[in-house]
Design a protein around this motif. Structure first.
Motif, short mmCIF file in Angstrom:
data_model
loop_
_atom_site.label_atom_id
_atom_site.label_comp_id
_atom_site.label_asym_id
_atom_site.label_seq_id
_atom_site.Cartn_x
_atom_site.Cartn_y
_atom_site.Cartn_z
N THR A 152 -6.11 -3.64 23.16
CA THR A 152 -6.54 -2.67 23.88
C THR A 152 -5.58 -1.27 23.73
O THR A 152 -4.30 -1.45 23.72
N PRO A 153 -6.08 -0.07 24.06
CA PRO A 153 -5.13 1.14 23.91
C PRO A 153 -4.62 1.51 24.93
O PRO A 153 -4.93 1.12 26.52
N ASN A 155 -5.29 4.53 26.80
CA ASN A 155 -5.86 5.63 27.74
C ASN A 155 -6.74 5.16 28.73
O ASN A 155 -7.05 5.86 29.68
N ILE A 160 -11.04 -0.80 29.41
CA ILE A 160 -11.36 -1.06 28.10
C ILE A 160 -11.18 -2.68 28.15
O ILE A 160 -12.12 -3.22 27.56
N PRO A 179 -2.82 -6.00 25.81
CA PRO A 179 -2.86 -4.93 26.33
C PRO A 179 -1.79 -4.02 25.48
O PRO A 179 -0.80 -4.39 25.09
N GLU A 181 1.08 -1.89 25.10
CA GLU A 181 2.72 -2.13 25.72
C GLU A 181 2.84 -0.75 26.48
O GLU A 181 4.18 -0.74 27.20
N VAL A 229 -9.74 -1.84 20.30
CA VAL A 229 -9.78 -0.32 20.67
C VAL A 229 -8.46 0.45 20.55
O VAL A 229 -7.39 0.18 20.85
N GLY A 230 -8.51 1.48 19.72
CA GLY A 230 -7.36 2.29 19.48
C GLY A 230 -7.43 3.44 18.34
O GLY A 230 -8.37 3.90 17.99
N SER A 231 -6.20 3.85 17.68
CA SER A 231 -6.32 4.74 16.92
C SER A 231 -6.84 4.35 15.51
O SER A 231 -6.84 3.21 15.11
N VAL A 234 -5.11 2.18 12.78
CA VAL A 234 -4.60 0.93 13.21
C VAL A 234 -6.06 -0.02 13.23
O VAL A 234 -6.04 -1.18 12.82
N TYR A 237 -6.51 -1.17 9.91
CA TYR A 237 -5.79 -2.02 9.31
C TYR A 237 -6.05 -3.56 10.11
O TYR A 237 -6.20 -4.60 9.46
N ILE A 238 -6.68 -3.34 11.32
CA ILE A 238 -6.93 -4.80 12.03
C ILE A 238 -8.12 -5.17 11.65
O ILE A 238 -8.33 -6.48 11.39
N GLN A 252 -12.90 -0.24 17.50
CA GLN A 252 -13.41 1.10 17.59
C GLN A 252 -11.87 2.17 17.27
O GLN A 252 -10.85 1.79 17.92
N GLY A 254 -10.31 6.17 16.57
CA GLY A 254 -10.24 7.58 17.17
C GLY A 254 -11.31 8.52 16.81
O GLY A 254 -12.45 7.94 16.57
N CYS A 286 -11.13 9.10 24.31
CA CYS A 286 -12.11 9.00 22.95
C CYS A 286 -13.17 9.77 22.97
O CYS A 286 -13.87 9.93 21.83
N PHE A 391 -5.87 14.48 20.69
CA PHE A 391 -5.74 13.57 21.80
C PHE A 391 -4.65 14.27 23.08
O PHE A 391 -3.86 13.67 23.42
P1 NAD Z 1 -2.84 2.64 18.87
O1 NAD Z 1 -3.74 2.51 17.87
O2 NAD Z 1 -1.44 3.48 18.92
O3 NAD Z 1 -2.68 1.25 19.85
C1 NAD Z 1 -3.70 0.37 20.30
C2 NAD Z 1 -3.25 -0.88 20.07
O4 NAD Z 1 -2.79 -1.17 19.24
C3 NAD Z 1 -2.24 -1.26 21.12
O5 NAD Z 1 -2.49 -2.47 21.80
C4 NAD Z 1 -1.11 -1.28 20.04
O6 NAD Z 1 0.00 -2.35 20.63
C5 NAD Z 1 -1.61 -1.87 18.90
N1 NAD Z 1 -0.82 -1.27 17.83
C6 NAD Z 1 -0.46 -0.21 17.73
N2 NAD Z 1 0.04 -0.05 16.21
C7 NAD Z 1 -0.15 -1.33 15.76
C8 NAD Z 1 0.12 -1.57 14.23
N3 NAD Z 1 0.58 -0.92 13.21
N4 NAD Z 1 -0.37 -3.14 13.88
C9 NAD Z 1 -0.84 -3.60 14.91
N5 NAD Z 1 -1.11 -3.28 16.33
C10 NAD Z 1 -0.86 -2.01 16.55
O7 NAD Z 1 -3.88 3.56 20.18
P2 NAD Z 1 -3.26 4.27 21.54
O8 NAD Z 1 -2.34 5.39 21.16
O9 NAD Z 1 -2.95 3.18 22.44
O10 NAD Z 1 -4.88 4.81 22.07
C11 NAD Z 1 -5.38 6.09 21.50
C12 NAD Z 1 -6.36 5.95 20.55
O11 NAD Z 1 -7.51 5.01 20.76
C13 NAD Z 1 -7.05 7.37 20.29
O12 NAD Z 1 -6.99 7.57 18.93
C14 NAD Z 1 -8.19 7.51 20.92
O13 NAD Z 1 -9.30 7.92 20.27
C15 NAD Z 1 -8.65 5.72 20.48
N6 NAD Z 1 -9.58 5.23 21.60
C16 NAD Z 1 -10.91 4.99 20.95
C17 NAD Z 1 -12.12 4.42 21.80
C18 NAD Z 1 -13.08 4.17 21.33
O14 NAD Z 1 -14.11 3.98 21.85
N7 NAD Z 1 -13.42 4.55 19.92
C19 NAD Z 1 -11.74 4.29 23.12
C20 NAD Z 1 -10.34 4.54 23.80
C21 NAD Z 1 -9.39 5.00 22.93
#
Ligand code: NAD
Length: 496
Positions: A152-153, A155, A160, A179, A181, A229-231, A234, A237-238, A252, A254, A286, A391
């Protein structure tokens, strides 16, 4: 056992709090003060293995527990979450920066997912046909997958994880959470409540960490499904690595959310809603509106109003009285946001409100990562600022001559999380909702967040997979269908 040292965060393995054996730790920072609040371990692959194996052992008996019993700890968790709402929200504000009200709001949306998952006895039902042929019946059952994981991300540290956890365990899976970090403290409180809710040991596991911890989950043979959920980079990649390893994945990504304002819209209401969408949670949602496309005469009226709103918003520490917007998450994020605004102006945009480099009240916040609301006009749709997820609390303005041109601008993006329209015309709203390429559509709404009993959709570069989070999609993601065809010839009953 509760956490013996609240500054070093723990993992939750086989129902016990456990200090990580990781070599590396990372500071958890209050973005309003830059003060280090705690230390989070970057757990190693061996620790991921331990939590997943414990989850797998727990899964074997958990899946046999009748669904009506499996939801009982979720009912208890709902009550515990409500009782500890203020403690959870304070923790979220401290580590994530959003205001106390915003933290409570996100937790409320999380609790709603627990409530929906309590309805699992109905949600998980299969279907049946009697007599598909003479004496033959056919059924579909839904069965759990095994051990499932979520990553999870930063924000929404409270909400989430709850998009996934309740559905995963109510359908009979064991669940492991990794979660962010950057905001792992809210999860420590959440898992203390999970400990009290009475789930069997091992059904829910928590492993803190970063990229290596994630990779160990993606490669673990006992992890059957991954929710992320994240960028976008990533997420991609996942999705690739999890599916290449034969796992189910829902990822999910960005966003870059546009809103269209038509000349017949209620401009006072529309501006209030869109400013809240763009600047709420410091633009780190997001579903934040990042681009407003005014149509025809809406242009000047909206511009004047949104500038006034941006200038009037009180920025500061999220627990302080009257603060409407907190800091962004890191110094690096603040620099990135500032650089994108510079890039926008280099590519021809005009700064109407520059929120960078402004101080907030209180000497203790002078090192905080604050960006005040920023409004940029005449943003070129082809520019970096128009195409990149910022963001942060930066609203870009564009203009279109008519609805058709506005919809074309909306659909020219690669992201597809949300698109909104403001109008008093039902026909215009209908045309927009039919043609706009986005998974979540808002009509006279600025944050079209689906309720827990609807899926949280997302298209294009905002989602990789097919089944989304929440509600029925969550149930389908966490179960596999088994089709059973039975022959019971009537002639056999004669022997009794
Ligand atoms: P992030 O992608 O940097 O990190 C998310 C998760 O992935 C974290 O747990 C992190 O430890 C892990 N991670 C980061 N880099 C990684 C890598 N190279 N390999 C494996 N795991 C990795 O995202 P963030 O900055 O924590 O969150 C913000 C992003 O999340 C924004 O882009 C936002 O739009 C998106 N987001 C999307 C939604 C949605 O519903 N689509 C909801 C909330 C946030």
């Amino acid at each position: 056992m509760s956490n013996p040292d609240e500054h070093v965060l723990l993992n939750f393995v086989a129902g016990e709090w456990k200090r990580s054996t990781a070599d590396a730790y990372q500071g958890v920072v209050n973005p309003a003060t830059a003060e280090v609040l705690a230390s989070v371990p970057l757990s190693a692959a061996s620790e991921v293995d331990e939590v997943v194996r414990a989850a797998d052992r727990a899964y074997r008996s958990w899946r046999e527990v009748p669904v009506v019993e499996r939801v009982q700890p979720l009912y208890r968790l709902k009550v515990l979450l409500e009782e500890h709402l203020d403690e959870l929200a304070r923790t979220t504000t401290l580590e994530c920066g959003k205001t106390f009200g915003e933290s409570k709001g996100e937790l409320q949306r999380g609790i709603e997912n627990v409530e929906v998952a309590c309805g699992m006895p109905s949600l998980v039902q299969g279907w049946t046909n009697e007599d598909v042929a003479r004496g033959i019946d056919e059924h579909v059952f839904r069965q759990p997958l095994g051990v499932v994981a979520a990553i999870t991300p930063f924000n929404f540290p409270g909400m989430i994880p709850l998009w996934f956890l309740p559905y995963a365990v109510a359908t009979g899976n064991a669940f492991v959470l990794k979660p962010s970090e950057r905001v792992p403290m809210t999860t420590q409180v959440l898992f203390r409540l999970i400990e009290q809710a009475g789930f069997p040991k091992g059904v829910l596991g928590l492993v803190n960490g970063g990229k290596d911890t994630v990779d160990a989950l993606l490669d673990h043979p006992l992890v059957e499904a991954v929710s992320f959920v994240g960028s976008t980079p990533v997420a991609k990649y996942i999705y690739r690595r999890a599916t290449a390893n034969g796992k189910r994945a829902q990822c999910q990504g960005g966003a870059k959310n546009p809103a269209v304002i038509l000349p017949d819209a209620d401009l006072d209401m529309g501006t209030r809603i869109l400013a809240d969408s763009a600047f709420g949670c410091a633009g780190q949602r997001c579903l934040a509106t990042s681009v407003v496309i005014t149509v025809g005469e809406a242009r000047e009226g909206f511009k004047e109003r949104v500038v006034q709103d941006a200038l009037s918003r009180k920025v500061g520490f999220g627990l302080a009285e009257g603060v409407q917007m907190g800091p962004v998450i890191t110094a690096a994020s603040r620099e990135r946001i500032s650089g994108l605004v510079d890039q926008g102006t280099k590519e021809g945009a005009k700064l109407l409100v520059d929120g960078r480099g402004l101080a907030v009240d209180g000497d203790e916040y002078r090192n905080g990562y604050f960006v005040h609301p920023t409004v940029v006009d005449e943003v070129d749709p082809a520019s970096t600022l128009a195409r990149t997820e910022v963001f942060g609390p930066v609203l870009s303005l564009m203009h279109a001559e008519d609805l058709n041109e506005a919809i074309e601008l909306v659909n020219a993006r690669s992201f597809g999380n949300q698109a909104c329209v403001f109008t008093s015309s039902g026909a215009a709203a209908r045309e927009f909702r039919t043609r706009a390429r986005a998974g979540n559509i808002g009509v006279n709404l600025g944050v079209a967040a689906p309720m827990a009993f609807f899926p949280f959709s997302g298209w294009g570069e905002s989602f990789f997979g097919d089944l989304h989070a929440q509600a029925r999609h969550g149930v389908e993601f966490y179960t596999q269908t088994k089709v059973v065809i039975e022959r019971w010839p009537a002639s056999w009953s004669r022997q009794f």
